[in-house]
Design an enzyme around this catalytic site. Structure first.
Site: not given
Lengths: 255, 255
Positions: A91, A93, A95, A151, A154
């Site tokens: 992703c 993302d 993190r 994850h 999301c």
């Protein structure tokens, strides 16, 4: 003489910033950086008073000093060729950076990053971006594994759960996350009794499985899987509990 | 008793693998990993074939968990609630150019998109939902302050772009399902390099095209209305970057 002194001071300050990276007070850091910029004098005007440009420069300096310069043979070999064993679809993302979470060195993982770490079905018209990543990884680099890594929390999956949403439209986001609809439908059918948060966790994992299945719609992937030269893997990183689960699609007969 | 001893040995072996990650002989490493699996009892030696790639992922995650996640509980608790990256970064899928390593981004700092040759196509709701949704989420939901397009030396996608014929009727020895269609996004950059630098040797032209393609992608970002508005408002800065891993340098500039 003055120029040389400035350089010496700047080098020294850079080393301090790198060393104290974790604990440095932000204000102090800003002051030091401005001072360095002033000393440098001839520094491009665009870097002065541009903390984000300085952030990129510092980041690269850290890599250069601690990793690149310390491994010349490794980087010389890498410059000639990459031979990653993994294609990882993660992703976007901030993190869940797979090289950090799974400790990949440079050269180990060919990467694709998008919203919700999704793989759509084979579509030469609408999905050239991810299609070209998979194609390059499989045909050119001959990766041994494709890992789809999901994850917790999301944002893409969250949006998928909200659809349909008559109150808010996006130019792209909703159309993209709809790739995960089969996963959402499956979870809602089987687990409608569960709370929203629990359902989201399940859809995050089910969407990984959905993407793994979609990978098989790419003929060059399917052939490699059937031949046993590629293993399809699913992964799930939960950053509440700090855990990582993985599984794989098996085509070998059980002994 | 046997269980505890097994655990002690496994922990010790894991630490050894982590500490000599760079230098352990492949064969020896394989044997150690196999022993770990046997002692853990999760891979009964007589039933399941040994899976070194699965072990690699597990060891990679263990490294992250022990050295980063568990050592910063408050940081990760906050991060689990929300991400506030200042950067959206587009980088190539190439395994050698992970922006988190090359620019030393910590988790939470950079929302990332990765594709072949770090290209951004023009706004197209039909053909480019993948990258469109990344940009849209980063700008509208996360309010990033910077979009960095990062190119690099020896880019396979750019090399392919250079090989493509100028006339569609030319013969090509190899056709791809996706790659050629994707890298054509960079055609305006190639045209410019050919016009201005056709006299230069091939390698030099490739280096120029790698950078010109970044400029082309930066220009394409402005075809996304939400990006253009944010740039005009001054709330987003568009940045270009170029990582040359022959000489270990990083250049950056901004629009």
């Amino acid at each position: 003489m003055a120029k040389h002194s400035a350089e010496v001071v700047i080098e020294g300050l850079k080393k301090i910033l790198i060393k104290e990276k974790e604990g440095m007070d932000e204000e102090v850091q800003g002051i030091v950086e401005m001072f360095m910029a002033e000393l440098q004098g001839g520094m491009a005007a665009s870097h002065q008073h541009d903390p984000d440009a300085q952030r990129l420069e510092r980041g690269f300096d850290f890599f250069k000093n601690k990793i690149f310069d310390k491994n010349p043979e490794f980087f010389e070999a890498l410059a000639k060729k990459q031979q990653p064993r993994f294609l990882v679809i993660g992703c976007s993302d901030s993190r869940v950076n797979p090289p950090t979470i799974l400790n990949f060195n440079l050269g180990e993982a060919f990467m694709s990053r998008n919203i919700g770490n999704m793989v759509p079905q084979f579509d030469q018209l609408r999905h050239a971006e991810i299609g070209s990543v998979i194609e390059y990884a499989v045909k050119h680099l001959e990766v041994a594994n494709i890992l789809v890594m999901g994850h917790s929390h999301c944002g893409g999956i969250e949006r998928l759960m909200e659809l349909p949403d008559p109150t808010l439209t996006h130019d792209f986001l909703d159309e993209w996350v709809k790739i995960g609809l089969p996963a959402k439908n499956k979870v809602l059918e089987q687990c409608n009794h569960l709370g929203t948060e629990e359902q989201k966790r399940l859809v995050e994992k089910e969407s990984v499985k959905n993407s793994m299945a979609n990978l098989l719609t790419y003929p060059f992937v399917r052939n490699a899987v059937v031949n046993g030269t590629i293993t399809l893997r699913g992964g799930y990183y939960n950053f509440d509990s700090g855990t990582f689960q993985q599984w794989k699609l098996c085509t070998k007969p059980m002994p | 008793m046997a269980n505890h001893s097994a655990e002690v040995v496994v922990e010790g072996l894991k630490k050894i693998l982590i500490s000599v990650k760079e230098g352990l002989d492949e064969k020896v490493q394989g044997k150690v990993e196999k022993l770990i699996a046997e002692l853990q009892g999760t891979v009964p030696p007589s039933h399941e074939p040994f899976d070194p790639d699965a072990q690699k992922l597990e060891l990679g995650f263990d490294f992250f968990k022990n050295n980063i996640f568990d050592k910063n509980p408050e940081y990760f608790r906050e991060l689990a609630e929300a991400q506030h990256p200042k950067f959206l970064v587009f980088a190539c899928s190439d395994s050698r150019v992970s922006p988190s390593i090359v620019l030393n981004f910590k988790l939470g700092e950079a929302f990332i998109g990765r594709n072949i040759a770090n290209m951004v196509p023009q706004f197209d709701q039909w053909r480019h939902t993948e990258i469109g949704s990344v940009i849209e989420y980063a700008v509208k939901e996360l309010g990033v302050e910077n979009i960095l397009v990062m190119g690099h030396s020896h880019c396979g996608g750019i090399a392919r772009l250079m090989e493509l014929p100028d006339h569609s009727c030319s013969h090509m020895s190899q056709t791809y399902d996706f790659i050629d269609e994707w890298v054509k996004i960079g055609l305006p950059a190639k045209q410019k390099v050919k016009e201005e630098a056709n006299h230069l040797p091939e390698e030099e032209q490739l280096r120029l095209l790698e950078k010109e393609s970044v400029e082309n992608s930066m220009a394409n970002l402005l075809t996304y209305p939400f990006v253009r508005n944010a740039v005009e408002n001054g709330s987003i800065t568009l940045r270009g970057g170029y990582y040359n891993f022959d000489n270990g340098t990083f250049e950056q500039w901004k629009m």
